[in-house]
Motif scaffolding. Structure first.
Motif, PDB file in Angstrom:
ATOM      1  N   GLN A 236       0.805  -1.221   0.000  1.00 43.27           N
ATOM      2  CA  GLN A 236       0.000   0.000   0.000  1.00 43.27           C
ATOM      3  C   GLN A 236       0.843   1.279   0.000  1.00 43.27           C
ATOM      4  OE1 GLN A 236      -2.751  -0.692  -1.112  1.00 43.27           O
ATOM      5  NE2 GLN A 236      -4.345  -0.601   0.457  1.00 43.27           N
ATOM      6  N   LEU A 237       2.127   1.154   0.310  1.00 46.34           N
ATOM      7  CA  LEU A 237       3.030   2.308   0.247  1.00 46.34           C
ATOM      8  C   LEU A 237       3.788   2.377  -1.067  1.00 46.34           C
ATOM      9  CD1 LEU A 237       4.528   2.263   3.874  1.00 46.34           C
ATOM     10  CD2 LEU A 237       2.637   3.653   2.994  1.00 46.34           C
ATOM     11  N   GLY A 238       3.534   1.413  -1.962  1.00 44.69           N
ATOM     12  CA  GLY A 238       4.204   1.418  -3.257  1.00 44.69           C
ATOM     13  C   GLY A 238       5.556   0.744  -3.258  1.00 44.69           C
ATOM     14  N   ASP A 239       5.897   0.013  -2.167  1.00 44.46           N
ATOM     15  CA  ASP A 239       7.173  -0.699  -2.127  1.00 44.46           C
ATOM     16  C   ASP A 239       7.158  -1.869  -3.114  1.00 44.46           C
ATOM     17  OD1 ASP A 239       7.891   0.976  -0.033  1.00 44.46           O
ATOM     18  OD2 ASP A 239       7.271  -0.455   1.519  1.00 44.46           O
ATOM     19  N   THR A 240       8.334  -2.260  -3.568  1.00 47.76           N
ATOM     20  CA  THR A 240       8.467  -3.513  -4.305  1.00 47.76           C
ATOM     21  C   THR A 240       8.529  -4.635  -3.282  1.00 47.76           C
ATOM     22  OG1 THR A 240       9.615  -2.461  -6.159  1.00 47.76           O
ATOM     23  CG2 THR A 240       9.913  -4.838  -5.895  1.00 47.76           C
ATOM     24  N   VAL A 241       7.566  -5.566  -3.356  1.00 47.58           N
ATOM     25  CA  VAL A 241       7.409  -6.572  -2.303  1.00 47.58           C
ATOM     26  C   VAL A 241       7.271  -7.954  -2.927  1.00 47.58           C
ATOM     27  CG1 VAL A 241       6.143  -7.222  -0.222  1.00 47.58           C
ATOM     28  CG2 VAL A 241       6.146  -4.830  -0.963  1.00 47.58           C
ATOM     29  N   ASP A 242       8.060  -8.898  -2.419  1.00 52.25           N
ATOM     30  CA  ASP A 242       8.009 -10.284  -2.891  1.00 52.25           C
ATOM     31  C   ASP A 242       7.148 -11.139  -1.965  1.00 52.25           C
ATOM     32  OD1 ASP A 242       9.726  -9.721  -4.976  1.00 52.25           O
ATOM     33  OD2 ASP A 242      11.520 -10.342  -3.879  1.00 52.25           O
ATOM     34  N   MET A 243       6.373 -12.028  -2.571  1.00 42.93           N
ATOM     35  CA  MET A 243       5.641 -13.066  -1.847  1.00 42.93           C
ATOM     36  C   MET A 243       6.305 -14.399  -2.166  1.00 42.93           C
ATOM     37  SD  MET A 243       1.696 -14.314  -2.314  1.00 42.93           S
ATOM     38  CE  MET A 243       1.128 -15.872  -1.579  1.00 42.93           C
ATOM     39  N   PRO A 244       7.042 -15.003  -1.216  1.00 45.66           N
ATOM     40  CA  PRO A 244       7.670 -16.299  -1.485  1.00 45.66           C
ATOM     41  C   PRO A 244       6.626 -17.372  -1.775  1.00 45.66           C
ATOM     42  CG  PRO A 244       8.662 -15.256   0.436  1.00 45.66           C
ATOM     43  CD  PRO A 244       7.433 -14.465   0.100  1.00 45.66           C
ATOM     44  N   LEU A 245       6.825 -18.123  -2.840  1.00 46.28           N
ATOM     45  CA  LEU A 245       5.898 -19.178  -3.243  1.00 46.28           C
ATOM     46  C   LEU A 245       6.507 -20.567  -3.090  1.00 46.28           C
ATOM     47  CD1 LEU A 245       4.447 -17.540  -6.482  1.00 46.28           C
ATOM     48  CD2 LEU A 245       3.377 -17.626  -4.217  1.00 46.28           C
ATOM     49  N   TYR A 246       7.723 -20.749  -3.609  1.00 48.40           N
ATOM     50  CA  TYR A 246       8.382 -22.050  -3.546  1.00 48.40           C
ATOM     51  C   TYR A 246       9.890 -21.859  -3.375  1.00 48.40           C
ATOM     52  CZ  TYR A 246       4.119 -24.114  -5.555  1.00 48.40           C
ATOM     53  OH  TYR A 246       2.827 -24.515  -5.787  1.00 48.40           O
ATOM     54  N   LYS A 247      10.527 -22.836  -2.741  1.00 52.59           N
ATOM     55  CA  LYS A 247      11.985 -22.909  -2.783  1.00 52.59           C
ATOM     56  C   LYS A 247      12.366 -24.166  -3.553  1.00 52.59           C
ATOM     57  CE  LYS A 247      12.720 -25.140   1.741  1.00 52.59           C
ATOM     58  NZ  LYS A 247      13.414 -25.027   3.054  1.00 52.59           N
TER      59      LYS A 247
END
Length: 291
Positions: free
Chosen positions: A128-139
């Motif tokens: 919501q602040l416009g950051d680049t954000v990763d959602m981990p899905l798999y390793k």
């Protein structure tokens, strides 16, 4: 105050509002929804993975792979004698210039080492602040030239239809009458039936009680299927001779799917010459939530 889900004669709904609404319904973290193939990952070769259809909600931001399709992901070659962990993430980003937003699945390559490889660093922040954000899905574990394993990292959430089929029971009495129970007696305050789907159940009991003697404990107890030897229970207790509000919670692990009997009881944990009192004008009750 602004209307969101209503016609105003001009475009007015923002992505930020939609994400806030999703967070209120689904939660503020990041999840994969119970839709389609739920972003299932298939190893096609040591260099190619396929991620199948599904929907994720990443801090309120929804993104999808279309039904009956898949995205192709490329894994770089491994190294002879080395091990590596690659991380597959869904990356949210916003253009600083145009404000255009996107979510794409990317592979973050780990560092090859002889032993004990680590998960590579990824982007954290607030969507919501416009950051680049990763959602981990798999390793993805790579040993020498081969993919050895793929491990899921995300949390799935059920839809409301499925959640409503799980046990969610609560009962309380706001202004309790005074009830005194002598040693050797278990007094039933409430008995009901609940229906569970076979998951873990979080059971809570609360109320205000006291004992007649500090050497004996007054106890509020919730049991499920008390007539069986493997009955589950949670107990809140006190040795105070004054009105004390007590509260206890336990996780019941052994309930199978089906109908069960839940019972709230008051008793004193003593052999003789003592009593337990449910204190007047306090709230008491029990709840059971399946997770």
């Amino acid at each position: 105050m602004e209307i969101i889900t209503g016609y105003t004669g001009k475009p007015h709904i923002t992505a930020e509002q939609a994400r806030d609404l999703n967070q209120g319904i689904v939660g503020t973290s990041s999840y994969v929804m119970n839709v389609g193939q739920k972003l299932r990952l298939e190893v096609k070769s040591n260099n190619e993975l396929a991620m199948y259809d599904g929907i994720l909600v990443h801090q309120g931001c929804a993104a999808s792979i279309k039904k009956n399709t898949y995205d192709t992901l490329t894994i770089e070659n491994g190294t002879q004698g080395m091990k590596r962990i690659d991380l597959i993430v869904a990356r949210y980003s916003r253009s600083a210039g145009s404000g255009a937003e996107s979510v794409e699945v990317i592979v973050i390559k780990g560092t090859p080492v002889a032993s004990n490889p680590e998960i590579p660093a990824y982007r954290t922040g607030t969507v919501q602040l416009g950051d680049t954000v990763d959602m981990p899905l798999y390793k993805v574990r790579i040993e020498e030239l081969s993919i050895k394993s793929v491990d899921k990292l995300f949390e799935e959430v059920d839809n409301l239809g499925k959640l409503s089929g799980k046990c969610a029971y609560a009962w309380n009495y706001y202004t309790a009458p005074e009830i005194v129970v002598q040693a050797g007696t278990r007094y039933t305050l409430r008995k009901d039936t609940i229906k569970t789907a076979g998951g873990l159940c979080v059971v809570n009991v609360y109320g205000a009680i006291k004992t007649s003697e500090s050497a004996a404990a007054a106890v509020l107890e919730v049991t499920i299927d008390d007539e069986y030897s493997d009955a589950e229970y949670v107990r809140a207790r006190t040795i105070s001779t004054n009105d004390i509000e007590v509260n206890a919670t336990e996780i019941f692990k052994n309930l199978g799917a089906g109908t069960h009997e839940i019972e709230l009881k008051l008793y004193v944990d003593a052999s003789q010459n003592a009593s337990a009192t449910l204190c007047k004008d306090h709230t008491y009750g029990m709840s059971c939530i399946e997770v």
